[in-house]
Design a protein around this motif. Structure first.
Motif, mmCIF file in Angstrom:
data_model
loop_
_atom_site.group_PDB
_atom_site.id
_atom_site.type_symbol
_atom_site.label_atom_id
_atom_site.label_comp_id
_atom_site.label_asym_id
_atom_site.label_seq_id
_atom_site.Cartn_x
_atom_site.Cartn_y
_atom_site.Cartn_z
ATOM 1 N N ASN A 326 80.153 84.155 43.908
ATOM 2 C CA ASN A 326 79.999 84.622 42.539
ATOM 3 C C ASN A 326 81.128 85.588 42.219
ATOM 4 N N LYS A 327 81.366 85.738 40.939
ATOM 5 C CA LYS A 327 82.463 86.596 40.498
ATOM 6 C C LYS A 327 82.118 87.130 39.125
ATOM 7 N N PHE A 328 82.389 88.431 38.920
ATOM 8 C CA PHE A 328 82.047 89.085 37.664
ATOM 9 C C PHE A 328 83.305 89.659 37.029
ATOM 10 N N GLY A 329 83.308 89.699 35.694
ATOM 11 C CA GLY A 329 84.489 90.108 34.953
ATOM 12 C C GLY A 329 84.608 91.604 34.761
ATOM 13 N N LEU A 330 85.608 91.991 33.978
ATOM 14 C CA LEU A 330 85.982 93.403 33.807
ATOM 15 C C LEU A 330 85.431 94.022 32.526
ATOM 16 N N LEU A 331 84.576 93.323 31.800
ATOM 17 C CA LEU A 331 84.067 93.890 30.557
ATOM 18 C C LEU A 331 83.107 95.044 30.837
ATOM 19 N N ASN A 332 83.108 95.995 29.943
ATOM 20 C CA ASN A 332 82.272 97.192 30.066
ATOM 21 C C ASN A 332 80.791 96.802 30.011
ATOM 22 N N GLU A 333 80.062 97.145 31.050
ATOM 23 C CA GLU A 333 78.649 96.775 31.138
ATOM 24 C C GLU A 333 77.800 97.424 30.042
ATOM 25 N N ASP A 334 78.271 98.532 29.477
ATOM 26 C CA ASP A 334 77.512 99.158 28.390
ATOM 27 C C ASP A 334 77.409 98.227 27.187
ATOM 28 N N TYR A 335 78.408 97.354 27.023
ATOM 29 C CA TYR A 335 78.424 96.458 25.871
ATOM 30 C C TYR A 335 77.959 95.050 26.223
ATOM 31 N N THR A 336 78.175 94.624 27.443
ATOM 32 C CA THR A 336 77.715 93.280 27.810
ATOM 33 C C THR A 336 76.191 93.209 27.884
ATOM 34 N N HIS A 337 75.537 94.359 28.055
ATOM 35 C CA HIS A 337 74.069 94.411 28.071
ATOM 36 C C HIS A 337 73.517 94.958 26.754
ATOM 37 N N TYR A 338 74.315 94.896 25.717
ATOM 38 C CA TYR A 338 73.922 95.441 24.415
ATOM 39 C C TYR A 338 72.679 94.746 23.877
ATOM 40 N N SER A 339 72.604 93.441 24.062
ATOM 41 C CA SER A 339 71.456 92.688 23.569
ATOM 42 C C SER A 339 70.392 92.568 24.651
ATOM 43 N N ASP A 340 69.146 92.587 24.217
ATOM 44 C CA ASP A 340 68.042 92.385 25.152
ATOM 45 C C ASP A 340 67.894 90.908 25.530
ATOM 46 N N ARG A 341 68.515 90.019 24.764
ATOM 47 C CA ARG A 341 68.300 88.585 24.957
ATOM 48 C C ARG A 341 69.305 87.958 25.921
ATOM 49 N N LYS A 498 70.146 86.174 13.436
ATOM 50 C CA LYS A 498 69.419 85.895 14.659
ATOM 51 C C LYS A 498 70.202 84.927 15.530
ATOM 52 N N MET A 499 69.929 84.951 16.815
ATOM 53 C CA MET A 499 70.605 84.063 17.747
ATOM 54 C C MET A 499 70.232 82.611 17.480
ATOM 55 N N GLN A 500 71.244 81.756 17.367
ATOM 56 C CA GLN A 500 71.040 80.323 17.233
ATOM 57 C C GLN A 500 71.584 79.658 18.494
ATOM 58 N N VAL A 501 70.698 79.075 19.296
ATOM 59 C CA VAL A 501 71.095 78.465 20.564
ATOM 60 C C VAL A 501 71.228 76.966 20.384
ATOM 61 N N SER A 502 72.408 76.449 20.689
ATOM 62 C CA SER A 502 72.660 75.024 20.530
ATOM 63 C C SER A 502 72.050 74.242 21.685
#
Length: 993
Positions: A326-341, A498-502
């Protein structure tokens, strides 16, 4: 009476033949004298007559004196020995007897006449320049293979063999276990060998696909009479490096005003506003946002675990490897977890399984089976990965806050987006990957009908599919500012949807299938060894999409002759067809011949005990590349707009010819010539020197020599021609002094090329012709300084690209016509694609279990262009940022620095004049890098045995350790803004049972 004498004579002859046969007992050892178990020993030409060495390294076969036997260990070490008595002691050296596999034929270092470089598992596992991505693992390791690093999330290195050869990218054909397959998802631990096929004698075997060279990877297979378990775990970290530093809000505002001033436009920021940015007292209206620091974290993590079981019995061999990473990126976790969904962090998960099975169904029938499967999942924000990072660089610190006073995402009317919201609140993309690759080969000994005869039949089938699910949403953003009265003013745009999931849909797919039949003849008698093969093969490749499928078919024969391991000749004839050629003209013939003379085996050098190998070889061969588009021989019609027609002059649509079709289509063809010498001295020193020449003809180009008066786009033509030549040198030394083991390997290559013909139109001046120069030669204007004032502009030739002002770049008038335009472009710098020199250096040692391995790599003779927005082209068009490179590292033109400036003035306009390809914006692309540093410790055997293990190693690896180059703030091989370049380090544990 005659019948009686004939019968007696026949019986006597038969009995003498039987009497001449005897049981030969032998022992096989490694160079240290240790017995080797699991070595298959068979009679050359009759592999049904075979034996496998036991734990004491012994074997027994019924043979005649003068017969040849072949020793084979795990299909990677191979040696032929002549029977000289009833008892034999044979040394099998995994280095000097290693197999060089060219796909359809195998040779060893001593017997090969082709130019092919190989490395093997033990060396690769120590020196691979990427532990988790095989595409990036070969920097500086293989002579003739040039890799170019590309930065980005899961980016693969560019690969070329001996330059580019032609005018296009020149990527080589990549094969895994004899079939076209990708390297991206492979695991280092499963690789047994890597071969790079370079000359015409080796690439002719691959016909219309071999012109750019071939990389052939073999995976590990089982070993008779053994059982081995290997467990490997590593935990890695990636740290962003070589990232441009963007200006703070105050510096940006000052630079913007300066640019507007020199553009002759009103200033954007007042003194009061500048003070607000400087002191940061009202961050919602005068923000100072470091977008890159806000959007990223300091490091990311990754994990990889694999377990391999390898072994076999008397008739079955197996290798199975299960790998998870597995491999994870460099984005700030404060923002990648912004949504509860959902979690929008860039990340990938992958589970791989490879099974290789070899079964001796009978003594005369063998079966090889390979299966490889992948289940993978990739996730990212619903914004392209490179776009995310480009936005973080592009938006100025002074533009708007991350969030407003009203807790809405900030933005303005220029950008109409928010870089952080594009990470946190735009949804996600999830891709699920599936891959299955399978192949099977049967080999039947037919020596009962004709000594030396055997047959093979192989099939392969690969299927890959990627399904994509998109979670889409929009976000609301607010534009806020202070009015002239100092009151807050704001306006919101967009909606917080709202989130629209294809529905998960198929987004990528390919199917590949191959069928192969092969008839082999292999005999050894006296000092003579003769081999020959006839091959039929058919390949199919069908990706998702239209006109992208390829079908290939070929019939090939090759013959090899070896006299006393002194004189060797190989001849190839390959009749190869490809679906991309025009109907009725699908096939071409690709011949090759190569020869070698091992002088070290001559009688006059029998007393030269330190000389193990001195071989001269030469080759010529022809191959091609069929990476063409379909439809080149067809008429196509396209819309030509509307025309008034009839009495009513009604508007009627019409058609016109799009491009004339080709009446004869050929493939880009490579005639490759090679001369080499191989040396091995003192059992520790190896050297190889080669000279090569690659002549490309029939290159498909646009024929711009045809006048436009024709009224239609002329057909493309196979008139392109390129000549490439070069030198290669490889040196190696390994030794041991008591407990201290060490090695040093170096490879060096020099490449030159000339474009003989490329279809370029007539040029009014000779210096405008791109032919006669290197492949990839850069053309541009010659910058001679900057305009000092309006008088300087008035007295200089007119520059036609855009309106010029003081501080703009001044160019040389090459033709003296008093104007600067496209006719003033000349060759500047060197090639931008093919370096003149490429080299690698591998050093390592081990002392009492502690070891260090290093891989250095470098190039010279390459030109890079500095043309990145926000850095080399700041503030352009009024919607870009400015990096400190322009403000601190360089001296920009101003009225006070005009005498010392080395970059032009700042400008908010497009300013085409300043950003022309020119000597102003080129830099030497040479570099010297430490690609890999491996530090390890093997625990003492007395400790390991107590834990019921054979080996326990702890290690630390680092990649991209340092670079000495002339490019600031970027990886010097890939100058672009996107996912950052990274320094990688991992800690690992390897256990062997």
């Amino acid at each position: 009476m005659n019948k009686l004498l004939y019968t007696i004579g026949l019986a006597l002859t038969f009995s003498l033949g039987v009497m001449a046969q005897d049981t030969v007992n032998g022992i096989v050892k490694d160079p240290s004298g240790k017995p080797l178990s699991g070595v298959k020993v068979s009679k050359v030409g009759e592999f049904r007559n075979n034996s496998v060495t036991d734990n004491s390294g012994t074997f027994s076969l019924v043979l005649e004196e003068g017969d040849f036997i072949e020793l084979n260990y795990a299909d990677v070490v191979m040696k032929r020995v002549r029977v000289t008595g009833n008892a034999m002691s044979i040394t099998l050296d995994s280095k000097r007897d290693a197999t060089v596999d060219m796909g359809f034929l195998k040779r060893t270092e001593e017997t090969q006449t082709q130019s092919a470089t190989a490395i093997y598992a033990d060396f690769l596992e120590k020196n691979a320049t990427s532990p988790s991505r095989v595409n990036n693992a070969f920097f500086g390791l293989l002579s003739g293979l040039h890799l170019t690093q590309n930065t980005g999330w899961n980016a693969n290195a560019g690969m070329n063999i001996r330059g580019r050869g032609g005018l296009s990218g020149g990527s080589p054909l990549v094969l895994v276990d004899g079939f076209q397959r990708g390297l991206t998802n492979m695991t280092l631990e499963e690789i047994e060998s890597v071969q790079v096929l370079k000359d015409g004698a080796a690439t002719a075997l691959w016909g219309a696909r071999g012109a750019n060279g071939v990389i052939l990877i073999n995976t590990k297979r089982g070993v008779y009479n053994s059982f081995d378990i290997d467990v490997n775990y590593r935990h890695g970290f990636e740290l962003p490096i070589n990232t441009p530093e963007m200006s703070d809000a105050y510096t940006y505002a000052m630079a913007q005003n300066e640019a507007l001033y020199y553009d002759g436009l009103p200033l954007q920021y007042t003194k009061s506003q500048l003070e607000q940015y400087k002191h940061g007292t009202q961050p919602y209206f005068y923000p100072n946002v470091s977008w890159f620091e806000e959007g990223t974290r300091n490091f990311s993590e990754n994990n990889q675990f694999n377990i391999m079981m390898r072994g076999g019995g008397k008739r079955v061999r197996y290798m199975a490897l299960l790998d998870y990473k597995n491999k994870f990126g460099l984005l700030n976790e404060d923002y990648t977890h912004y949504s509860d969904r959902y979690n929008s962090q860039i990340r990938t998960y992958e589970l791989d399984l490879r099974i290789n099975l070899d079964v001796d169904i009978t003594s005369s029938t063998k079966m090889k089976f390979g299966l490889y499967g992948i289940i993978g999942e990739d996730k990212r924000p619903n914004t392209g990965i490179d776009a995310i990072f480009q936005n973080l660089y592009k938006v100025p610190a002074a533009a708007f806050p991350i969030k407003t006073l009203n807790d809405n995402w900030g933005s303005n009317t220029l950008f109409k987006m928010n870089p952080i919201a594009a990470i946190a609140d735009a949804g996600y993309v999830q891709e699920n990957r599936r891959l299955l690759e399978a192949d099977m080969r049967f080999t039947q000994d037919l020596s009962m009908f004709l000594k030396g005869l055997n047959a093979e039949v192989a099939v392969a089938y690969d299927n890959s599919a990627t399904f994509q699910e998109i979670g889409s949403k929009t976000y609301k953003y607010e534009v806020s500012y202070l009015s002239d009265a100092g009151l807050p003013v704001s306006e919101t745009f967009g909606t917080d949807s709202k989130m629209q999931v294809s529905k998960s849909e198929l987004s990528a797919q390919f199917i590949r299938a191959s069928v192969e039949a092969k008839l082999n003849y292999d005999r050894a008698f006296g000092a003579h060894q003769l081999s020959a093969s006839a091959v039929y093969r058919q390949d199919m490749e069908e990706p998702l999409g239209l006109n992208d499928s390829y079908y290939r078919q070929n019939v090939m024969g090759f013959v090899g002759y070896n006299y006393d391991n002194r004189y060797m000749v190989d001849v190839v004839g390959n009749y190869y067809g490809t679906s991309v050629l025009l109907k009725g003209d699908k096939f071409r013939f690709y011949p090759a011949v190569s020869a070698g003379w091992n002088i070290a085996n001559e009688a006059f050098l029998k007393d030269a005990s330190n000389l193990d190998l001195l071989k001269i070889r030469a080759s010529w061969g022809r191959s091609a590349t069929d990476g063409l588009e379909y439809g080149l021989g067809n008429y196509f019609w396209t819309s030509s707009g509307n025309y008034p027609f009839g009495e009513s002059m009604a508007s009627v649509g019409g058609l016109k010819e799009q491009k004339l079709p080709m009446r004869h289509l050929d493939l880009e063809t490579a005639d490759k010539y090679n001369v080499g010498i191989d040396v091995r001295l003192w059992k520790n020193f190896t050297a190889t020197a080669e000279m090569y020449f690659d002549h490309r003809t029939n290159i498909l180009v646009e024929n711009k020599k045809v006048s436009s008066i024709l009224g239609v786009t002329p057909a493309q033509e196979n008139i392109g021609e390129v000549k490439s030549r070069g030198l290669e040198l490889s040196l190696g030394w390994n030794g041991q002094v008591k407990d201290f083991k060490y090695y040093a390997n170096a490879n060096w290559a020099l490449n030159d090329s000339e474009v003989v013909e490329n279809g370029q139109a007539y040029q009014p001046y000779d210096y405008l012709y791109t032919k006669g120069h290197k492949v990839g030669q850069l053309f541009g204007l010659e910058a001679i300084g900057y305009f000092n004032d309006e008088e300087d502009i008035a007295n200089s030739p007119e520059q036609t690209f855009s309106v010029v002002r003081p501080g703009d770049v001044k160019y040389k008038d090459q033709n003296g016509d008093k104007k600067i335009d496209s006719e003033d472009r000349v060759a500047i710098g060197k090639s931008t694609t093919v370096p003149e020199m490429y080299y690698g250096l591998n050093l390592g040692f081990e002392y009492k279990g502690f070891g260090v391995d290093m891989v250095f790599n470098g190039i010279s003779g390459l030109t890079k262009q500095l043309n990145v927005a926000n850095v080399h082209q700041p503030l352009r068009n009024g919607n870009t940022n400015i990096a400190t490179w322009y403000l601190k590292d360089k001296v920009r033109w101003t009225e006070t620095t005009k005498e010392t400036a080395n970059v032009p003035r700042l400008s908010t306009l497009s300013n085409e004049n300043n950003y022309q390809a020119s000597t102003q914006w080129i830099e030497d692309g040479s570099f010297f890098k430490l690609r890999n540093l491996n530090v390890y410790y093997n625990l003492p055997q007395k400790w390991v045995r107590k834990m019921k293990m054979d080996k326990l190693q702890i290690y630390a690896k680092a990649q991209n350790v340092f670079s000495i180059d002339k490019i600031d703030y970027f990886n010097c091989e890939d100058i672009a803004l996107g996912y950052p370049d990274v320094f990688s380090v991992c800690l690992g544990l390897n256990i062997n049972f």
